[in-house]
Scaffold this motif. Structure first.
Motif, PDB file in Angstrom:
ATOM      1  N   MET A 111       0.837  -1.200   0.000  1.00 43.66           N
ATOM      2  CA  MET A 111       0.000   0.000   0.000  1.00 43.66           C
ATOM      3  C   MET A 111       0.884   1.266   0.000  1.00 43.66           C
ATOM      4  SD  MET A 111      -3.389   0.370   2.393  1.00 43.66           S
ATOM      5  CE  MET A 111      -2.550   1.028   3.801  1.00 43.66           C
ATOM      6  N   PRO A 112       0.645   2.233  -0.913  1.00 41.86           N
ATOM      7  CA  PRO A 112       1.478   3.444  -0.895  1.00 41.86           C
ATOM      8  C   PRO A 112       1.198   4.255   0.364  1.00 41.86           C
ATOM      9  CG  PRO A 112      -0.359   3.674  -2.448  1.00 41.86           C
ATOM     10  CD  PRO A 112      -0.420   2.289  -1.903  1.00 41.86           C
ATOM     11  N   PRO A 113       2.197   5.020   0.823  1.00 41.19           N
ATOM     12  CA  PRO A 113       1.964   5.804   2.042  1.00 41.19           C
ATOM     13  C   PRO A 113       0.852   6.827   1.829  1.00 41.19           C
ATOM     14  CG  PRO A 113       4.081   6.351   1.038  1.00 41.19           C
ATOM     15  CD  PRO A 113       3.511   5.229   0.256  1.00 41.19           C
ATOM     16  N   LYS A 114       0.131   7.092   2.902  1.00 42.92           N
ATOM     17  CA  LYS A 114      -0.980   8.048   2.798  1.00 42.92           C
ATOM     18  C   LYS A 114      -0.460   9.472   2.716  1.00 42.92           C
ATOM     19  CE  LYS A 114      -3.943   5.472   5.877  1.00 42.92           C
ATOM     20  NZ  LYS A 114      -2.936   4.944   6.747  1.00 42.92           N
ATOM     21  N   GLN A 115      -1.212  10.304   1.999  1.00 40.74           N
ATOM     22  CA  GLN A 115      -0.891  11.731   1.926  1.00 40.74           C
ATOM     23  C   GLN A 115      -1.678  12.430   3.038  1.00 40.74           C
ATOM     24  OE1 GLN A 115       0.618  14.372   0.845  1.00 40.74           O
ATOM     25  NE2 GLN A 115      -0.452  15.467  -0.752  1.00 40.74           N
ATOM     26  N   VAL A 116      -0.963  12.827   4.081  1.00 40.53           N
ATOM     27  CA  VAL A 116      -1.619  13.455   5.233  1.00 40.53           C
ATOM     28  C   VAL A 116      -1.271  14.938   5.235  1.00 40.53           C
ATOM     29  CG1 VAL A 116      -1.856  13.442   7.754  1.00 40.53           C
ATOM     30  CG2 VAL A 116      -1.281  11.328   6.555  1.00 40.53           C
ATOM     31  N   VAL A 117      -2.282  15.783   5.321  1.00 40.40           N
ATOM     32  CA  VAL A 117      -2.020  17.212   5.407  1.00 40.40           C
ATOM     33  C   VAL A 117      -2.435  17.692   6.795  1.00 40.40           C
ATOM     34  CG1 VAL A 117      -2.565  19.488   4.475  1.00 40.40           C
ATOM     35  CG2 VAL A 117      -2.268  17.559   2.926  1.00 40.40           C
ATOM     36  N   ILE A 118      -1.551  18.464   7.414  1.00 38.50           N
ATOM     37  CA  ILE A 118      -1.841  19.016   8.746  1.00 38.50           C
ATOM     38  C   ILE A 118      -1.869  20.534   8.624  1.00 38.50           C
ATOM     39  CG2 ILE A 118      -1.058  19.188  11.145  1.00 38.50           C
ATOM     40  CD1 ILE A 118       0.525  16.594  10.721  1.00 38.50           C
ATOM     41  N   ILE A 119      -2.955  21.132   9.091  1.00 32.38           N
ATOM     42  CA  ILE A 119      -3.015  22.600   9.084  1.00 32.38           C
ATOM     43  C   ILE A 119      -2.687  23.080  10.502  1.00 32.38           C
ATOM     44  CG2 ILE A 119      -4.426  24.652   8.649  1.00 32.38           C
ATOM     45  CD1 ILE A 119      -6.237  22.910   6.907  1.00 32.38           C
ATOM     46  N   ALA A 165       2.480  15.400  13.672  1.00 32.21           N
ATOM     47  CA  ALA A 165       3.489  15.232  12.616  1.00 32.21           C
ATOM     48  C   ALA A 165       4.696  14.436  13.121  1.00 32.21           C
ATOM     49  CB  ALA A 165       3.931  16.600  12.109  1.00 32.21           C
ATOM     50  N   ARG A 166       5.072  14.677  14.362  1.00 27.54           N
ATOM     51  CA  ARG A 166       6.244  13.959  14.901  1.00 27.54           C
ATOM     52  C   ARG A 166       5.998  12.461  14.981  1.00 27.54           C
ATOM     53  NH1 ARG A 166       8.140  17.837  19.869  1.00 27.54           N
ATOM     54  NH2 ARG A 166      10.049  18.560  18.903  1.00 27.54           N
ATOM     55  N   ARG A 167       4.736  12.063  15.200  1.00 28.80           N
ATOM     56  CA  ARG A 167       4.412  10.629  15.310  1.00 28.80           C
ATOM     57  C   ARG A 167       4.219   9.947  13.968  1.00 28.80           C
ATOM     58  NH1 ARG A 167       2.900   8.439  20.584  1.00 28.80           N
ATOM     59  NH2 ARG A 167       4.294   9.685  21.885  1.00 28.80           N
ATOM     60  N   LEU A 168       3.979  10.738  12.900  1.00 30.23           N
ATOM     61  CA  LEU A 168       3.716  10.135  11.583  1.00 30.23           C
ATOM     62  C   LEU A 168       5.038   9.995  10.842  1.00 30.23           C
ATOM     63  CD1 LEU A 168       0.517  12.191  10.720  1.00 30.23           C
ATOM     64  CD2 LEU A 168       0.603   9.735  11.132  1.00 30.23           C
ATOM     65  N   ARG A 169       5.648   8.821  10.943  1.00 30.63           N
ATOM     66  CA  ARG A 169       7.005   8.652  10.425  1.00 30.63           C
ATOM     67  C   ARG A 169       7.019   7.974   9.064  1.00 30.63           C
ATOM     68  NH1 ARG A 169      11.522  10.214  12.936  1.00 30.63           N
ATOM     69  NH2 ARG A 169      10.888  11.512  14.671  1.00 30.63           N
ATOM     70  N   HIS A 170       5.927   7.309   8.661  1.00 24.99           N
ATOM     71  CA  HIS A 170       5.945   6.536   7.410  1.00 24.99           C
ATOM     72  C   HIS A 170       4.949   7.060   6.388  1.00 24.99           C
ATOM     73  CE1 HIS A 170       8.565   3.879   9.532  1.00 24.99           C
ATOM     74  NE2 HIS A 170       7.671   3.778  10.506  1.00 24.99           N
ATOM     75  N   GLU A 171       4.284   8.155   6.675  1.00 26.35           N
ATOM     76  CA  GLU A 171       3.317   8.731   5.743  1.00 26.35           C
ATOM     77  C   GLU A 171       3.965   9.926   5.058  1.00 26.35           C
ATOM     78  OE1 GLU A 171       2.784   7.919   8.847  1.00 26.35           O
ATOM     79  OE2 GLU A 171       1.484   6.205   8.479  1.00 26.35           O
ATOM     80  N   GLN A 172       3.372  10.346   3.943  1.00 28.42           N
ATOM     81  CA  GLN A 172       3.822  11.601   3.332  1.00 28.42           C
ATOM     82  C   GLN A 172       3.030  12.708   4.016  1.00 28.42           C
ATOM     83  OE1 GLN A 172       2.852  11.319  -0.798  1.00 28.42           O
ATOM     84  NE2 GLN A 172       4.444   9.827  -1.201  1.00 28.42           N
ATOM     85  N   VAL A 173       3.738  13.532   4.765  1.00 29.79           N
ATOM     86  CA  VAL A 173       3.044  14.557   5.558  1.00 29.79           C
ATOM     87  C   VAL A 173       3.365  15.943   4.989  1.00 29.79           C
ATOM     88  CG1 VAL A 173       2.784  15.588   7.851  1.00 29.79           C
ATOM     89  CG2 VAL A 173       3.169  13.126   7.638  1.00 29.79           C
TER      90      VAL A 173
END
Ligand SMILES: Cc1cc2nc3c(=O)[nH]c(=O)nc-3n(C[C@H](O)[C@H](O)[C@H](O)COP(=O)(O)OP(=O)(O)OC[C@H]3O[C@@H](n4cnc5c(N)ncnc54)[C@H](O)[C@@H]3O)c2cc1C
Length: 426
Positions: free
Chosen positions: A1-9, A19-27
């Protein structure tokens, strides 16, 4: 499964923790400033005790060793849920699969936005620098007038008796009386007046009544006039109206009321009276299991049913909670509700004075203050900032000389006017 594209505002407490906890997603982390701001110490910048860079840390530096996080400095203008894109001020729309809304809050004027001009509040670094400028200019002007033989009272009115109002009043009393006093020989200490105005029956309404009373007593001893049950009816340039009484004020500081970011209004879901999104138990917005709202942006009921308070630990725990759901790809039906672990509350009143409420333990004085110092140093982002803040505090404790009393050139528009309320330097 490709990494998820996560956007944080938002790169505040909530967004940063996620963001610090999301180490394998594209953030993609979007913030309209280039730094994470440690808001609990903003009042010390406003009162010239710390420098702006002591309590802020560039987001790019925070994520230097986390290449899956792309930092974008821009302002998000609206959220288009149907097309799953964000419209931003300076660049092309940014698409998202998963969205974390963490844009925080701003101070609110109970429907009287025109008061902001006369009574600036404290939320951002720009606000803090403006308040510092106003305070330092007010002292300089008063000194000049006193030297010219005109005695006028220098009155600071702080509106709002929550933690920010109490901290501002305490810091102003100390810096005004003990640090500024010796540096302004023409000023008499009795000409300095600090008034803390609270609409409700006690200060620090989030704390227990015994600690509220201790805070009021400590401030009174420090020379602050505490006015309780005094809802403000009107704020003008140079005066505050309480009932029928008009209180003259050289400087007015607003520390009452909060409203969540107006960006949340574009999401198209129900908001509470403070503009926060009424989130589901897993902090998602109604009807979308992959859009989350956290921190000051979320109306999330606590154990007693009341919404959780706008506190840094709430935002941080919520950031970590949603990051775990996203990283684990946890489907909505398997998610456990968010539960806030309350580790207590602290508010400082001044040098060696604070109140602490940790479960059934209520304490005040030097011990609470030391605890407050330790907790704030621990949670500051960046080792350099920790060292700098600690050394500034030790220096101030020993010498009573605050280190950040630098006044920039008089901003355009202030040349004629001694009362420098509210105007933002252009
Ligand atoms: C003066 C003051 C003192 C405080 N003292 C304490 C304290 O002693 N203890 C405590 O626990 N809490 C304290 N708080 C509250 C605490 O700071 C907040 O609850 C916490 O910051 C909320 O975190 P957040 O991530 O929701 O929002 P924030 O930390 O406010 O972060 C929001 C981020 O979003 C960015 N942003 C906003 N809108 C946009 C947009 N449209 N586009 C892009 N970026 C955007 C902002 O620039 C900001 O970086 C204090 C707050 C203030 C203002």
């Amino acid at each position: 499964m490709p990494p998820k594209q996560v956007v944080i505002i938002g790169g505040g407490f909530g967004g940063l923790s996620a963001a610090r906890r999301l180490r394998h997603e594209q953030v993609v982390l979007i913030d309209r400033t280039n730094h994470h701001l440690f808001q609990p110490l903003l009042y010390q910048v406003a009162m010239a005790a710390l420098s702006p860079s002591d309590i802020a840390w560039p987001l790019r530096t925070v994520f230097r060793s986390q290449p899956n996080v792309r930092v974008v400095m821009d302002e998000v203008l609206s959220v288009e849920r149907a097309g799953r894109v964000l419209h931003v001020r300076h660049s092309a729309p940014i698409p998202f699969e998963v969205l974390i809304l963490a844009p925080g809050a701003r101070h609110a004027y109970f429907g009287h936005d025109e008061w902001e001009e006369s009574a600036p509040g404290l939320k951002t670094m720009t606000d803090a620098v403006l308040l510092r400028q106003n305070m330092l200019l007010a002292f300089e002007e008063a000194e000049r007038r006193a030297e010219a033989g005109s005695r006028e009272r220098l009155t600071f009115v702080i509106i709002g008796g929550g933690p920010t109002g109490v901290e501002l009043a305490g810091a102003l009393a100390e810096i005004g009386r003990k640090a500024m006093g010796p540096d302004f020989p023409a000023l008499r200490l009795e000409d300095l007046s600090i008034v803390l105005v609270e609409g409700g029956p006690r200060l620090l309404p989030g704390f227990s009544p015994d600690l509220s009373a201790k805070a009021a007593t400590a401030l009174t001893r420090m020379g602050v006039t505490v006015r309780l049950d005094s809802p403000v009816r009107k704020v003008d340039r140079g005066s505050v109206t309480i009932g029928t009484e008009v209180l003259p004020a050289t400087n007015i500081l607003w520390a009452a009321g909060n409203r969540a970011s107006p960006l949340l209004g574009t999401v198209g879901v129900p908001l509470d009276q403070s503009g926060r999104i009424k989130v589901e138990p897993d902090l998602t917005i109604p009807g979308d299991p992959w859009i989350f709202a956290i921190g000051d942006a979320a109306h999330c009921p606590g154990k007693d049913g009341a919404p959780l308070p706008g506190l840094a630990p709430v935002a941080m725990q919520q950031g970590r909670y949603v990051a775990a759901i996203i990283a684990g790809g946890v489907p909505p039906e398997q998610r456990r509700p968010f539960v806030y672990r309350d580790r207590g509350m602290l508010a400082t009143i001044g040098r060696a004075r604070a109140v602490a409420q940790i479960g059934p333990v209520h304490t005040s004085g030097v011990f609470a203050w030391l605890l407050w110092c330790l907790v704030h140093i621990f949670f500051l982002v960046g080792f350099r900032n920790r060292v700098r803040v600690m050394s500034e505090w030790i220096w101030f404790y020993l010498t009573f000389k605050p280190g950040a009393r630098v006044l920039f050139e008089r901003p355009h528009g202030f040349e004629q006017d001694p009362i420098v309320q509210g105007k933002r330097p252009s």
